[in-house]
Design an enzyme around this catalytic site. Structure first.
Site, PDB file in Angstrom:
ATOM      1  N   ASP A 248     -32.907  10.438  -1.802  1.00  0.00           N
ATOM      2  CA  ASP A 248     -33.460  10.552  -3.142  1.00  0.00           C
ATOM      3  C   ASP A 248     -33.177   9.304  -3.982  1.00  0.00           C
ATOM      4  O   ASP A 248     -32.037   8.816  -3.995  1.00  0.00           O
ATOM      5  CB  ASP A 248     -32.802  11.769  -3.811  1.00  0.00           C
ATOM      6  CG  ASP A 248     -33.278  11.995  -5.216  1.00  0.00           C
ATOM      7  OD1 ASP A 248     -34.438  12.395  -5.377  1.00  0.00           O
ATOM      8  OD2 ASP A 248     -32.503  11.764  -6.164  1.00  0.00           O
ATOM      9  N   GLU A 310     -36.992   7.469  -0.550  1.00  0.00           N
ATOM     10  CA  GLU A 310     -37.894   7.595  -1.695  1.00  0.00           C
ATOM     11  C   GLU A 310     -37.945   6.220  -2.350  1.00  0.00           C
ATOM     12  O   GLU A 310     -37.155   5.895  -3.229  1.00  0.00           O
ATOM     13  CB  GLU A 310     -37.393   8.639  -2.692  1.00  0.00           C
ATOM     14  CG  GLU A 310     -38.449   8.894  -3.779  1.00  0.00           C
ATOM     15  CD  GLU A 310     -37.909   9.477  -5.074  1.00  0.00           C
ATOM     16  OE1 GLU A 310     -38.709   9.913  -5.901  1.00  0.00           O
ATOM     17  OE2 GLU A 310     -36.675   9.464  -5.289  1.00  0.00           O
TER      18      GLU A 310
END
Ligand code: GLC
Length: 592
Positions: A248, A310
């Site tokens: 993330d 990401e």
């Protein structure tokens, strides 16, 4: 998440809603031509599984509720594994399911080695992994390494006193000299979720840094103890059998050590803050050392565990660095956001960006993605309000017939629409409250999965669900689309089957055709020996277009084609290389 606000701003004016397709009754040629898809017998044994994979993102709160509390859970996902197998997916990425106060719906983690009771237990998780494995589906966890929840024991300790051993696990600083707290943050940095990135803590008279919500304090990755602890949690899940991680917000790990002010830019963001350059706190080079160490660690595990990033990045050169460039020693699959979030159905732009991924990443494997839980659904970002269904078929065709690994988001396969809240009082995602009405938050792309036309679309038996089900569920749902051979769902299934079985799609190179055509994106995929080729032509405009495909451009010979899949009835019997595509038509054929 980095481009969310931009995306929302540009697209706020776009119509949201279902639209009729251009064809009364779409007929598919693929069923007649199934035999034309050569069975793959040449599968090299040394390709890692993720190279050919379809990775399906599940937002667990919204996928399937098994216990009637209006919130999706792990047992719900297990119940739906047969569906996922029938779709043809190879792996599920679950957005965070760890214990969390749920301020950012799981991206604020308070325990990295457990399951939030809302979603189930570790035993439920183990059962999900085992049941998925029976169906050849792997589980990928979301790993949030940049920040924890402010309720994580590490932060509670860290905040307890300036001399606490965990004080330096987070980024604490005095306010600017001469100012008065809480109005003298250490510098001018803003949070991506609005306003200052510094929160004053009166208890110890210092500020802590948070790139995201106030409740998501950033960890201090310059402290080696942080890396040791976080890598320990990574191992915890690897030992439990997960296939890898989606990392993330990974470019946000490091900040400028001198905390120098960010350069201010023109204009304001959705929260009314002056815009600024993010190079003091995004994508700092130090992060690559961490990625190399993480990769070295995961490489020690058997089974080709995968690291997915990401990675919203400004260009392909920056993306290549996340692979480790020619050394291939960082992430296996940093996401390419240039293709999927170009947000314009523009043949020139898509061609150029796909070409970049083909030629400028040192032979690394691209990962394309058009949809996720942070952005308005591709249905609405790319759709024109009239041809959305045909446009969704174009995007799916690019995703599954290019050489890239494919990542998709639940509901994309049935054409789920974005359903943003209509009143501020309904908003669940805090950025929608801070930014209302310019930024309505991300609730719209997180509504419950539409399974059938029963109560709550088959998502839950509860009287109310955590987010409302989209209004169109009675007609747009999995059950209805399963029984309609012409549906978007069946389009996805056909493409995924083809991609899995056809040697040219599986191993072939990818060469653009008709490269100056501004209206039609076309390309050829040829298997290594060049004996079998697939051609793709996609009309990215609302006007009929005629193209002549020249496979010789790719050094391949052949003068005739036969249709494998199209949504244009007029192309079912296509045999010539000169093809007339109706508006927004997709055509996939094999070369003879
Ligand atoms: C990522 C997630 C997003 C989350 C943010 C903070 O961008 O995709 O949902 O809010 O990180 O963790």
């Amino acid at each position: 998440m980095i481009r969310l606000v931009n995306v929302c701003l540009c697209l706020v004016a776009l119509a949201v809603g279902a639209a009729a397709g251009p064809y009364g009754s779409i007929s598919f040629a693929q069923s007649n031509n199934r035999a034309a898809i050569a069975k793959d017998t040449t599968k090299p044994t040394d390709d890692p599984w993720w190279k050919h994979a379809v990775i399906y993102e599940i937002y667990p709160r919204s996928f399937q509720d098994s216990n009637g509390d209006g919130i999706g859970d792990l047992n719900g996902i297990t119940q739906r594994l047969d569906y996922l197998q029938s779709l043809g997916v190879d792996a599920l990425w679950l957005s965070p399911i760890y214990p969390s106060p749920q301020v950012d719906f799981g991206y604020d983690i308070s325990d990295y080695e457990n399951i939030d009771p809302q979603y189930g237990t570790l035993a439920d998780f183990d059962r999900l992994v085992a049941e998925a494995k029976k169906r050849n589906i792997r589980i990928i966890m979301d790993m949030v390494m940049n920040h924890t929840s402010d309720k994580h024991p590490w932060f509670i300790e860290s905040a307890s006193s300036k001399s606490n051993p965990k004080r330096d696990w987070y980024v604490w600083r005095d306010g600017k000299a001469g100012g008065t707290p809480p109005n003298n943050p250490p510098n001018n940095w803003i949070s991506i979720f609005g306003h200052s990135a510094w929160q004053y803590d009166p208890k110890t008279s210092q500020y802590y840094y948070h790139r995201f919500y106030i409740q998501q304090p950033d960890l201090n990755w310059r402290n080696p103890a942080v890396e040791r602890a976080m890598f320990g949690s990574v191992r915890f899940w690897l030992d439990r059998g997960v296939a890898g991680f989606r990392l993330d917000a990974i470019p946000t790990l490091f900040e400028d050590p001198q905390l120098r002010d960010a350069e201010e830019l023109e204009g304001t963001n959705a929260y009314g803050d002056r815009r600024q350059k993010d190079d003091r706190y995004e994508n700092l080079p130090e992060v690559h050392d961490v990625m190399r160490r993480l990769r070295a660690m995961t490489d020690k595990y058997p089974g080709d565990r995968v690291l997915i990033g990401e990675t919203y990045l400004p260009n392909i050169q920056e993306l290549d660095k996340w692979y480790g460039g020619a050394k291939h020693d960082e992430l296996e699959l940093p996401m390419d956001m240039q293709v999927g979030f170009s947000n314009r159905l523009d043949a020139n732009l898509l061609r150029q960006r796909i070409n970049d991924a083909e030629t400028k990443i040192n032979g690394n494997q691209p990962l394309f993605v058009f949809d996720n839980h942070d952005n308005i659904r591709s249905w609405d970002r790319y759709g024109d309000g009239v041809h959305n269904d045909a446009i969704a078929r174009i995007l799916a065709t690019i995703l599954f017939t290019s050489r890239s690994t494919a990542m998709m988001y639940y509901g994309e396969e049935i054409g789920m629409v974005t359903t943003p809240p209509t009143r501020k009082e309904e908003v669940k995602d805090p950025i929608g409250i801070t930014g209302w009405p310019r930024e309505k938050g991300r609730d719209g792309e997180r509504t419950p999965m539409q399974w059938d036309n029963s109560k709550n679309a088959g998502f839950s038996m509860a009287d109310s669900t955590w987010l409302p089900v989209a209004a169109n569920y009675e007609t747009k749902n999995v059950k209805a689309e399963e029984s309609n051979p012409d549906s978007l769902l069946n389009w996805h299934k056909q493409l995924i089957t083809m991609r899995r079985n056809d040697p040219a799609l599986r191993h072939g190179n990818m060469i653009m055709l008709d490269e100056t055509n501004p209206s039609v994106l076309s390309y050829i995929r040829s298997d290594v020996a060049g004996h079998h080729s697939i051609l793709v032509a996609l009309n990215c405009t609302a006007q009929q277009q005629t193209v002549t495909l020249d496979p010789g451009r790719a050094g391949v010979h052949g003068a005739k084609v036969s249709t494998l899949l199209t949504d244009a009835p007029s192309l079912n019997q296509q045999s010539s290389l000169t093809i007339t595509l109706p508006p927004y038509a997709s055509w996939v054929g094999s070369l003879q």
